[in-house]
Design an enzyme around this catalytic site. Structure first.
Site, PDB file in Angstrom:
ATOM      1  N   CYS A  18       3.725  -7.944  -2.492  1.00 44.05           N
ATOM      2  CA  CYS A  18       3.122  -8.301  -1.223  1.00 44.05           C
ATOM      3  C   CYS A  18       2.545  -7.087  -0.507  1.00 44.05           C
ATOM      4  CB  CYS A  18       4.137  -9.004  -0.318  1.00 44.05           C
ATOM      5  SG  CYS A  18       5.765  -8.266  -0.344  1.00 44.05           S
ATOM      6  N   GLY A  32      -1.271  -9.995  -2.422  1.00 48.84           N
ATOM      7  CA  GLY A  32      -0.538 -11.256  -2.421  1.00 48.84           C
ATOM      8  C   GLY A  32      -1.392 -12.396  -1.927  1.00 48.84           C
ATOM      9  N   ASN A  61       8.153  -5.561   1.282  1.00 45.24           N
ATOM     10  CA  ASN A  61       7.386  -5.427   0.049  1.00 45.24           C
ATOM     11  C   ASN A  61       8.283  -4.766  -0.988  1.00 45.24           C
ATOM     12  OD1 ASN A  61       5.498  -4.966  -1.975  1.00 45.24           O
ATOM     13  ND2 ASN A  61       4.610  -3.193  -0.958  1.00 45.24           N
ATOM     14  N   GLY A  62       8.521  -5.426  -2.116  1.00 48.63           N
ATOM     15  CA  GLY A  62       9.352  -4.829  -3.149  1.00 48.63           C
ATOM     16  C   GLY A  62      10.401  -5.782  -3.677  1.00 48.63           C
ATOM     17  N   TYR A  99      -3.679  -0.299 -11.261  1.00 50.95           N
ATOM     18  CA  TYR A  99      -4.080  -1.698 -11.147  1.00 50.95           C
ATOM     19  C   TYR A  99      -4.032  -2.283  -9.739  1.00 50.95           C
ATOM     20  CZ  TYR A  99      -3.976  -6.734 -12.179  1.00 50.95           C
ATOM     21  OH  TYR A  99      -4.238  -8.062 -12.209  1.00 50.95           O
ATOM     22  N   SER A 136     -10.699  -4.547 -11.363  1.00 49.07           N
ATOM     23  CA  SER A 136      -9.872  -3.350 -11.269  1.00 49.07           C
ATOM     24  C   SER A 136     -10.123  -2.345 -12.377  1.00 49.07           C
ATOM     25  CB  SER A 136      -8.388  -3.737 -11.260  1.00 49.07           C
ATOM     26  OG  SER A 136      -8.058  -4.453 -12.434  1.00 49.07           O
ATOM     27  N   ASP A 179     -10.261  -2.094 -20.146  1.00 55.74           N
ATOM     28  CA  ASP A 179      -9.358  -2.828 -19.245  1.00 55.74           C
ATOM     29  C   ASP A 179      -8.255  -1.872 -18.819  1.00 55.74           C
ATOM     30  OD1 ASP A 179      -8.409  -4.898 -17.738  1.00 55.74           O
ATOM     31  OD2 ASP A 179      -8.050  -6.263 -19.412  1.00 55.74           O
ATOM     32  N   ASP A 180      -7.627  -2.183 -17.678  1.00 63.54           N
ATOM     33  CA  ASP A 180      -6.658  -1.237 -17.117  1.00 63.54           C
ATOM     34  C   ASP A 180      -5.271  -1.356 -17.722  1.00 63.54           C
ATOM     35  OD1 ASP A 180      -5.363  -3.427 -15.507  1.00 63.54           O
ATOM     36  OD2 ASP A 180      -7.328  -3.387 -14.552  1.00 63.54           O
TER      37      ASP A 180
END
Length: 799
Positions: free
Chosen positions: A12, A38, A114-115, A255, A296, A358-359
Site C-alpha cells: 500500500c 495499491g 504499509n508493510g 519495480y 515499469s 522486463d524488470d
C-alpha cells in the site's frame, strides 16, 4: 506500472498532512500519485475543527471511492491521513480498507500502515486472550491494541513501547487529536519521506512523487527505527530503537516505486536505466531493436538500448484503461488478460531480432504470452532480458510474492525457464550488478538493500535467541515427567531407558506422521495450539493399530520465521496431548527455514516409538472370518481430506471462517480445527487384556483404504453404513461437493476414527470395558471370506 500483469504487488501507500487548510484535497492528490502502490481500496481520515474525526473509505481505485464531489468537501479539517491499499488473498473486505479509525474515551485515533508484521498472528492471539476485540484481519490493527495495553503515561511513549514489540517491515502513520506520528521499521524496508508545503505545513508520504504532486519540498527520508512527531510546535524526530540497519526493499527500485521518485537520494528512473545498461554489459546480445514491457520496464529498456547501440522501440502498447479485474488466476484467463492489456506493433517487430526487456520474472506466464505475441507478429527472434536477478525466495516484509513453488526461478534452471517461456535466450542481471546499478552507497550489507528475494538471506536473520528461549521454557514445562528419561529436551538427542520387563520382549514399533493441509487453516487464524493434539494423535494412533503402546514422542516444527509465542503455543499443545496419553515428550527440532515457506506458513511432523502391549504385535494373521468390526467415533474431520475441504468450502462456495453450516452449532473454523481424537487411553486396557485381533486407524484413505490394512488377502470387511451416525460436517461436504460414496469413504473417516476387530467370544468383554470407560462404540460390520476379484471392503446399505 505493470503490476496487474505479474501477480506481484506492493502492500500500500500512505500520505499524511498536519495543519494545512486544504488537508483533504491535498491528501487526495497525494494518494492519487501513490495509486500504483495499491488499487484494492482507498480512504481518508480528517481531524475536524472540533477535534473529532471524519472518515470516507471504500473498495476500488481512489477515483471510484471518491466519485462524488461531496466525498471530499465533507471532509473539513486541517490535518489528515490517507491510504491506498493492495489487499492480500482473503482480506479484501471493506473492514480492512484503511485508515482504520478507533474511538476511545481519550479521543479518536486513526492509523494507516504499509508493510507486513511477521509476528502479527502471535501478537493477535495474545491480545485476544487479554480481551482485545479485532474489527479486521489486517496487521495494522495489532499495533493499536498494543498501544492500549501499555502502561506509559503519554501516547508517544506507549507508541514507542508498542513499536518495539512488533517485527517485520512497516511504515506507520497515526493521527491523534494533538499530533501526526510516523514510524519506520528498524530496517527501513518500506520508503517514507517528509516534505513541507509553502504554507509551512508538513506532509509525510510513501514516495517523493507524492510530495511533488502536492507542491511540497523534500525535507528528508525517515530513517530506520525513527519515530516522527508533528504537532503545533513543529516536528520532532527520535528513535524507538537504536538497533537499526538499513535494508530498503530492492524491489522498490526494480519495480514498485514510480520512476520520478527518489529513494535515499537515488532517482528510481536513473537506477533502472543503470540496471538495463549493466544487464546489457553482462549480456552483449546481437539484436536489431529493444522493446520494453510497459510501463515499469521502460527505463531499463532505455539503458539496454543505449549499451547495445540499437533503437529503443515502442513494440508493445499498453491499454491504460483496461481493468485489473480482467486478470484471473487461471492460465486461460491470464492469457486473455495480457492480450487485452497489451498490443504488439507488428510494423515495429516484424522481421526483427528483439531484445525484450522486463524488470522481473515471477511465474513466467506473462513473459510466455508476450514472447508468443511478438513471434506471432513476425519477430524473427525474441531474447528475454530481465533487469533483476532470478527471483527465488518469498518476501516477509510487505511484498505479495508468490509461494516458492510458484516462483519459476526457484524450480527451474535458466535454460529450462527459457524453453518454458519460448524465448530464443533468457538473461538476468547479476546480483552484484543490481546492487552497483542502484548505487545507494550506504555503509550496510548489500549497500543498504534487501535482496533476500534473490539470495534467500533475510536482513532480520535467524532468531537464535528466540529458539533458545522456547527450548528453555519447554524444558521447564516438561520437567521430570518420566523416570525413564535420562536426558531429553535441549540435548542433541533424547535418551530413554527401558525397564527389565520391557527388555523381555525387545521389539520397538515406530511411526511418523504430520497434520497436513489443516495446518494452513490454523496458520490463517492463529489458532495453532490444537495442532499439537492432531500431531500426537496421528502418530500414537498408528502405533495402537499395530498393538503397541507408546513410550515417547518427538516433534519436528519448521517455520518461515520463528515466533516464540506461536511456537510455544504449538509445543504447549503437543506437551498437553502427551501428558493426556501419559507419554513423555522426549525431544525434537524447531527449525527456522526462511525461503522454504511463504509468509507465516509452517509445517510440523511427529515421531512416536512404542512397545507391544504383550509379547506379540497385532497382525492380520490374528483376524478371523466372523470377527466383529467395532467403530470408535471420531470428532469429525480429524486431520483428513483438508485439501478437498478447503476447495469445497472456500474456493467453490466462498464460506467465511465465522459462518455457520447447517446442523453445526458453532462457527465453521471451530468445526474445522477440532483436534484429532487421542485413543490411547481407551485402547490401552483392551490391548493389555489381549481382547483385540486387529486395529485400523482411519486416516487419509478413509475406511476403504485403511480397514484392509489389518485384514488377510482372502478376507473382506462388510460395513453397514447405517450402523453409526455421521457428523453433520460430512453431510454438508457431500452435498456441496457432490461427492460420491467412494469419494466420501476414501477421503474422510466419516465419523469413525478407529476400527477394532474382535472375536464373537470376546465381544462382550470388549463391550464391558468400553462401557466402563463410558466410551461410545458401534458394531459396524463383520469380517467375511473375500470372493475372488472382490473388493476388500464392501459398503452395505445407505448412509
Amino acid at each position: 506500472m505493470a503490476t496487474e500483469l505479474k501477480g506481484l504487488n506492493e502492500e500500500c501507500g500512505i500520505f499524511g498532512v498536519w495543519q494545512d487548510p486544504d488537508a483533504a484535497q491535498r491528501t487526495y492528490i497525494g494518494l492519487h500519485s501513490l495509486q500504483h502502490r495499491g488499487q484494492e481500496g482507498a480512504g481518508i481520515v480528517i481531524r475536524t475543527p472540533t477535534g473529532k474525526f471524519a472518515i470516507h473509505k471504500g473498495l476500488g481505485l481512489l477515483a471510484d471511492v471518491f466519485n462524488n464531489p461531496d466525498d471530499l468537501t465533507n471532509l473539513i479539517g486541517r490535518s489528515a491521513i490517507g491510504h491506498v491499499r493492495y489487499g492480500t488473498a482473503g482480506s479484501r473486505g471493506v473492514e480492512n480498507v484503511q485508515p482504520l479509525l478507533f474511538h476511545y474515551l481519550q479521543g479518536d485515533v486513526a492509523m494507516a500502515h504499509n508493510g507486513n508484521l511477521t509476528n502479527a498472528i502471535t501478537l493477535r492471539h495474545q491480545l485476544e486472550e487479554q480481551g482485545a476485540i479485532f474489527q479486521s484481519n489486517s496487521d495494522t490493527e495489532v499495533l493499536m491494541h498494543l498501544i492500549q495495553h501499555q502502561k506509559q503515561a503519554s501516547f508517544r511513549e506507549k507508541l514507542k513501547a508498542s513499536l518495539r514489540q512488533i517485527k517485520g517491515g512497516f511504515a506507520y502513520m497515526i493521527l491523534t487529536e494533538n499530533a501526526l506520528y510516523a514510524a519506520l521499521d528498524p530496517n527501513g524496508f518500506r520508503p517514507l519521506v517528509i516534505g513541507q508545503l509553502t504554507n509551512g505545513a508538513f506532509v509525510i508520504a510513501s514516495e517523493t512523487c507524492a510530495l511533488m504532486a502536492v507542491g511540497a519540498k523534500f525535507v528528508r527520508d525517515v530513517e530506520p527505527g525513527e519515530l516522527v512527531q508533528i504537532d503545533d510546535q513543529g516536528i520532532k524526530i527520535s528513535h524507538f530503537t537504536t538497533e537499526t540497519q538499513l535494508a530498503i526493499c530492492s524491489m522498490e527500485f526494480i519495480y514498485f516505486a514510480r520512476p520520478d521518485s527518489n529513494l535515499y537520494w537515488v532517482n528510481v528512473h536513473r537506477a533502472r536505466q543503470r540496471m538495463g545498461k549493466r544487464l546489457a554489459q553482462e549480456n552483449p546480445l546481437d539484436v536489431d531493436i529493444v522493446v520494453g514491457v510497459p510501463n515499469s520496464s521502460l527505463s531499463a529498456a532505455a539503458g539496454v538500448a543505449e549499451q547495445l547501440g540499437v533503437p529503443n522501440e515502442m513494440g508493445l502498447i499498453k491499454n491504460q484503461y483496461s481493468s485489473r479485474t480482467f486478470i484471473q488466476p487461471t492460465p486461460k484467463l491470464r492469457e486473455q488478460g495480457v492480450e487485452m492489456k497489451l498490443t504488439v506493433l507488428s510494423a515495429v517487430v516484424a522481421g526483427k531480432r528483439v531484445a525484450l526487456v522486463d524488470d522481473s520474472l515471477v511465474r513466467g506466464t506473462t513473459s510466455k504470452y508476450i514472447v508468443k505475441m511478438l513471434k506471432k507478429a513476425g519477430a524473427k527472434a525474441v531474447h528475454l532480458m530481465i533487469s533483476s536477478p532470478p527471483l527465488k525466495y518469498p518476501c516477509f516484509y510487505g511484498i505479495d510474492i508468490e509461494n516458492t513453488r510458484e516462483l519459476m526461478a526457484a524450480n527451474l534452471t535458466v535454460k529450462e525457464m527459457c524453453v518454458a517461456i519460448g524465448a530464443d535466450s533468457l538473461h538476468f542481471l547479476s546480483l552484484p550488478g543490481l546492487i552497483e546499478a542502484i548505487g545507494l552507497h550506504q555503509d550496510a550489507p548489500n549497500d543498504g538493500l534487501c535482496v533476500a528475494y534473490f539470495d534467500g538471506k533475510y536482513p532480520t536473520g535467524v532468531n537464535i535467541a528466540a529458539g533458545e528461549e522456547i527450548i528453555e521454557g519447554l524444558r521447564q514445562a516438561v520437567g521430570e515427567q518420566d523416570p525413564h528419561i535420562l536426558n531429553g529436551i535441549g540435548n542433541f538427542a533424547g535418551c530413554y531407558q527401558l525397564s527389565e520387563d520391557q527388555l523381555d520382549n525387545p521389539v520397538l514399533v515406530a511411526g511418523a506422521d504430520g497434520v497436513g493441509t489443516k495446518v494452513l487453516l490454523a496458520a490463517q487464524t492463529g489458532k495453532v495450539e490444537s495442532l499439537g493434539q492432531d500431531l500426537v494423535a496421528m502418530c500414537v494412533n498408528d502405533l495402537l493399530a499395530q498393538g503397541a503402546l507408546p513410550l515417547f514422542f518427538l516433534d519436528y516444527l519448521a517455520f518461515s520465521r520463528l515466533e516464540s509465542d506461536q511456537t510455544a503455543a504449538i509445543l504447549k499443545g503437543i506437551l498437553k496431548a502427551c501428558q493426556v496419553q501419559s507419554i513423555p515428550l522426549l525431544g525434537g527440532e524447531t527449525a527456522e527455514t526462511p525461503g522454504l515457506y511463504q509468509d507465516q506458513r509452517f509445517d510440523l511432523a511427529g515421531f512416536a516409538v512404542g512397545l507391544p502391549a504383550k509379547r506379540e504385535l497385532l497382525s492380520s494373521a490374528m483376524v478371523s472370518e466372523g470377527d466383529y468390526l467395532i467403530g470408535l467415533p471420531s470428532t469429525g474431520l480429524h486431520s483428513n481430506g483438508y485439501s478437498l475441504v478447503r476447495k469445497i468450502l472456500f474456493t467453490d462456495h466462498y464460506y467465511q471462517f465465522d459462518d455457520y453450516l447447517p446442523g453445526i452449532a458453532r462457527p465453521l473454523i471451530e468445526e474445522l480445527l477440532e483436534p484429532t481424537r487421542l485413543y490411547s487411553n481407551v485402547i490401552r486396557p483392551l490391548l493389555q487384556k489381549r481382547l483385540l485381533n486387529g486395529i485400523a486407524h482411519i486416516m487419509g484413505g478413509g475406511l476403504l483404504e485403511n480397514v484392509p490394512r489389518m485384514l488377510q488377502p482372502n478376507q473382506q470387511a462388510e460395513i453397514k453404513l447405517a450402523s453409526w451416525p455421521k457428523p453433520a460436517i460430512f453431510n454438508v461436504l457431500t452435498k456441496l461437493g457432490k461427492l460420491s460414496q467412494t469419494d466420501r469413504y476414501q477421503t474422510f473417516d466419516m465419523g469413525i476414527g478407529m476400527v477394532l476387530t474382535v472375536s464373537p467370544q470376546q465381544y462382550q468383554q470388549v463391550r464391558d470395558e468400553l462401557d466402563r470407560q463410558k466410551e461410545p462404540y458401534f458394531k459396524i460390520g463383520q469380517v467375511k471370506r473375500r470372493p475372488e476379484n472382490a473388493p476388500a471392503v464392501v459398503l452395505l446399505g445407505a448412509d
